[in-house]
Structures are given as C-alpha cells and as structure tokens.
Design a protein around this motif. Structure first.
Motif, mmCIF file in Angstrom:
data_model
loop_
_atom_site.group_PDB
_atom_site.id
_atom_site.type_symbol
_atom_site.label_atom_id
_atom_site.label_comp_id
_atom_site.label_asym_id
_atom_site.label_seq_id
_atom_site.Cartn_x
_atom_site.Cartn_y
_atom_site.Cartn_z
ATOM 1 N N THR A 60 8.245 -4.548 5.531
ATOM 2 C CA THR A 60 6.784 -4.489 5.542
ATOM 3 C C THR A 60 6.205 -3.404 4.635
ATOM 4 O O THR A 60 4.991 -3.372 4.428
ATOM 5 C CB THR A 60 6.245 -4.276 6.974
ATOM 6 O OG1 THR A 60 6.716 -3.018 7.477
ATOM 7 C CG2 THR A 60 6.686 -5.403 7.890
ATOM 8 N N GLN A 61 7.044 -2.529 4.093
ATOM 9 C CA GLN A 61 6.498 -1.501 3.212
ATOM 10 C C GLN A 61 6.647 -1.856 1.731
ATOM 11 O O GLN A 61 6.295 -1.067 0.864
ATOM 12 C CB GLN A 61 7.121 -0.138 3.498
ATOM 13 C CG GLN A 61 8.576 0.009 3.117
ATOM 14 C CD GLN A 61 9.159 1.319 3.637
ATOM 15 O OE1 GLN A 61 9.297 1.505 4.850
ATOM 16 N NE2 GLN A 61 9.478 2.238 2.744
ATOM 17 N N ASN A 63 5.307 -4.101 -1.253
ATOM 18 C CA ASN A 63 4.223 -4.985 -1.681
ATOM 19 C C ASN A 63 4.690 -5.924 -2.789
ATOM 20 O O ASN A 63 3.963 -6.819 -3.205
ATOM 21 C CB ASN A 63 3.024 -4.171 -2.175
ATOM 22 C CG ASN A 63 3.356 -3.323 -3.390
ATOM 23 O OD1 ASN A 63 4.347 -2.603 -3.383
ATOM 24 N ND2 ASN A 63 2.539 -3.409 -4.432
ATOM 25 N N ASN A 64 5.939 -5.727 -3.225
ATOM 26 C CA ASN A 64 6.507 -6.541 -4.303
ATOM 27 C C ASN A 64 7.778 -7.207 -3.782
ATOM 28 O O ASN A 64 8.766 -6.527 -3.486
ATOM 29 C CB ASN A 64 6.809 -5.642 -5.513
ATOM 30 C CG ASN A 64 7.299 -6.424 -6.719
ATOM 31 O OD1 ASN A 64 8.084 -7.360 -6.588
ATOM 32 N ND2 ASN A 64 6.866 -6.027 -7.899
ATOM 33 N N ARG A 123 0.166 0.263 -4.342
ATOM 34 C CA ARG A 123 1.069 -0.446 -3.427
ATOM 35 C C ARG A 123 0.293 -0.845 -2.180
ATOM 36 O O ARG A 123 0.349 -0.182 -1.151
ATOM 37 C CB ARG A 123 2.284 0.436 -3.079
ATOM 38 C CG ARG A 123 3.049 0.924 -4.291
ATOM 39 C CD ARG A 123 4.229 1.790 -3.905
ATOM 40 N NE ARG A 123 5.283 1.014 -3.276
ATOM 41 C CZ ARG A 123 6.413 1.554 -2.792
ATOM 42 N NH1 ARG A 123 6.605 2.852 -2.871
ATOM 43 N NH2 ARG A 123 7.322 0.781 -2.231
ATOM 44 N N ASP A 124 -0.436 -1.929 -2.286
ATOM 45 C CA ASP A 124 -1.297 -2.393 -1.212
ATOM 46 C C ASP A 124 -0.501 -2.652 0.068
ATOM 47 O O ASP A 124 0.494 -3.377 0.057
ATOM 48 C CB ASP A 124 -2.014 -3.673 -1.643
ATOM 49 C CG ASP A 124 -3.021 -4.142 -0.624
ATOM 50 O OD1 ASP A 124 -3.760 -3.289 -0.105
ATOM 51 O OD2 ASP A 124 -3.063 -5.355 -0.336
ATOM 52 N N GLY A 125 -0.940 -2.047 1.162
ATOM 53 C CA GLY A 125 -0.293 -2.239 2.457
ATOM 54 C C GLY A 125 0.958 -1.417 2.681
ATOM 55 O O GLY A 125 1.551 -1.461 3.770
ATOM 56 N N HIS A 126 1.370 -0.646 1.675
ATOM 57 C CA HIS A 126 2.629 0.100 1.762
ATOM 58 C C HIS A 126 2.648 1.057 2.954
ATOM 59 O O HIS A 126 3.611 1.069 3.736
ATOM 60 C CB HIS A 126 2.848 0.884 0.469
ATOM 61 C CG HIS A 126 3.976 1.857 0.515
ATOM 62 N ND1 HIS A 126 5.299 1.464 0.613
ATOM 63 C CD2 HIS A 126 3.998 3.226 0.507
ATOM 64 C CE1 HIS A 126 6.082 2.530 0.636
ATOM 65 N NE2 HIS A 126 5.313 3.603 0.584
#
Length: 284
Positions: A60-61, A63-64, A123-126
């Motif tokens: 979940t961390q 974004n890629n 890093r969206d949502g990281h």
C-alpha cells in the motif's frame, strides 16, 4: 533466531517477554537487508532486551506498480544475514493476507503539512500506506521502542505524528544514515544498481555536502538554485526529481533568510535509470 509468519505465534512469544518486564524493540523493514538495517538492529540492541525485525514488502505504500514488482525480495538471504550477526532475534515475515486480510487498502491519516512536502508531492498515497502498515505492526508487536533510519527523514517525522494520532505507546527513535564508502546512502534499491552506477550515484552525497558548506554563507534560495544547476550540469547519469531546503521540524521549504533558532535539512530525490534514490543532510 525465532521466525514467525503468523501474528498469533509472534504475539504469544512477546507476551512471554512482557511478563518478564523485557523491553521490546521493533525494526520494521521491507527486506533486501544491508548494513544500514544492521545498524538499526545494533542501535536497538543497545537499549532493548528483545528485538523484533519485521520483513514485509508493503504494497500500500507503492504508488507505482512497476516499482512494487521490481522491489527486491530476498528473504532467505535476509535471514542468513541476520543469523550471522545476531543469534537472539525474533523475525516476523508475514504474507500479505496476514496483515491485510482479503482487502489490501490503506487507512487515511491526517498527517497535516508533513504529508504534502517532497515525497508527498511525487508519491500519491505513499504516507497513508506507511501509516497503515506501521499502525498494524505496532498493534501486533506492541513494541516499547521502534527504530527508523534518518535516510527517510520525512517518513521518520510521519511515524512520530502517527503515534500521536493513534496514541500508541511506542517510542520512535531515529538512527543515523548508513552510507557506502562514497557517501551514497545505503538502500535496498541499491541492489538494482551496478558497482559503476553506485559509484556515480555518490554524486548525490557530494551535492548535499556542497549545500551544507554553502548554507549560511549566502541566501538559501540561491544555494538551492546553485545545487539544482550543479546537479544538472556536472553529470549526466542521475535525473533530479527535487532538491529542497526545509525546516527540519515542519518540512516547510525555506523561503527567505534562515532563522538561527531553527534547524534545516537539505533533501534530494533522483533517478538512477529507473531506480529512485533519496537522501538528506542536516545543514546547521
């Protein structure tokens, strides 16, 4: 060395330690262990009676999706390295369903301004992913102390904020950055680089040291500009994502002359081919 993949077995072992009033430390990792991780374990050994090392590549961390897929997974080598150096560790190496159950999703956290600087921009949502896995690890292990490297300095501040938000009773301890001979910060991602590429990537530390030397002698924004230009004009291997000079407590970027009462750090993120590297240094 005790190795657990299930949280029930791990928790039973920890309950026994707590009954004996042992101080339990946690070193959370995503595996692909190196000397930097061992330095965290060494720090933990100095102040803890028992140490849990978690090895879990947290989905979940990322974004890629490609970065997640390519992240090195070397559990057997990791266990061998730990066994070689320490005999009494407790290892927690769960599968994804042991942590997340059937649905792999992040919780949402209000980390405030900390989450919107630097890594948060790219890093969206990281940091929601980081907060999710650490909250769950803290709940499972119930450590007295948890150890994190200052290479991920923004993450270190996020974790301290997480503990405030969740009111979990764990002391978060930051540990000095472990470096290669040329100054490159040790990272599991370095395993994807050749020896020649590692040598070239030492330029990141060179830039940080230049910023440290110039900081305070001229306008901070001019230092930032000079370092960005030097990064782009003095080598052609690394692609700069950001260079930032920020308040070490709030991570707010410096906008004018520095305040002698505050502490500042310089932060870098750059790509070596498709391998993303980060580093930072205290400036004053």
């Amino acid at each position: 060395m005790q190795v657990y993949q299930d949280k029930q077995g791990l928790q039973a072992a920890i309950v026994g330690l707590k009954k004996k009033s042992k101080i339990v430390g946690l070193v959370p990792t995503m595996g692909a262990l190196h000397e930097g991780h061992l330095s965290l374990v060494e720090q933990a050994h100095q102040v803890c009676d028992a140490i849990v090392v978690s090895i879990f590549v947290n989905p979940t961390q990322f974004n890629n999706a490609s970065d997640l897929e390519k992240y090195p997974r070397t559990l057997e080598d990791d266990l061998a390295l730990l066994e070689k150096n320490y005999k009494n560790l407790i290892i927690f190496a769960p599968q994804e369903n042991e942590i997340y159950g059937e649905e792999i999703t992040s919780e949402k956290f209000n980390f405030g301004n900390l989450a919107f600087q630097m890594e948060g921009k790219f890093r969206d949502g990281h940091f929601d992913g980081v907060g999710t896995i650490l909250k769950r690890l803290f709940d499972i292990v119930r450590p007295d102390k948890a150890f994190f490297g200052e290479k991920d300095f923004q993450q270190l501040l996020i974790v301290k904020k997480l503990v405030q938000l969740t009111q979990q009773e764990v002391e978060v301890i930051g540990c000095p950055i472990s470096r290669e001979n040329n100054g490159l910060a040790r990272s599991s991602r370095n395993k994807r680089l050749t020896a020649t590429e590692i040598e070239k990537a030492g330029f990141i530390y060179e830039i940080l040291k230049k910023a440290e030397k110039k900081f305070g002698t001229k306008d901070a924004l001019l230092v930032k500009q000079e370092m960005e230009e030097h990064f782009k004009n003095s080598q052609d291997f690394l692609d700069l994502e950001y260079f930032e000079i920020s308040d070490a407590e709030t991570l707010k970027p410096i906008s004018e002359g520095f305040d002698h009462r505050k502490k500042y750090r310089a932060f870098v993120a750059a790509y070596a081919n498709d391998v993303r590297l980060i580093d930072n240094i205290a400036l004053n």
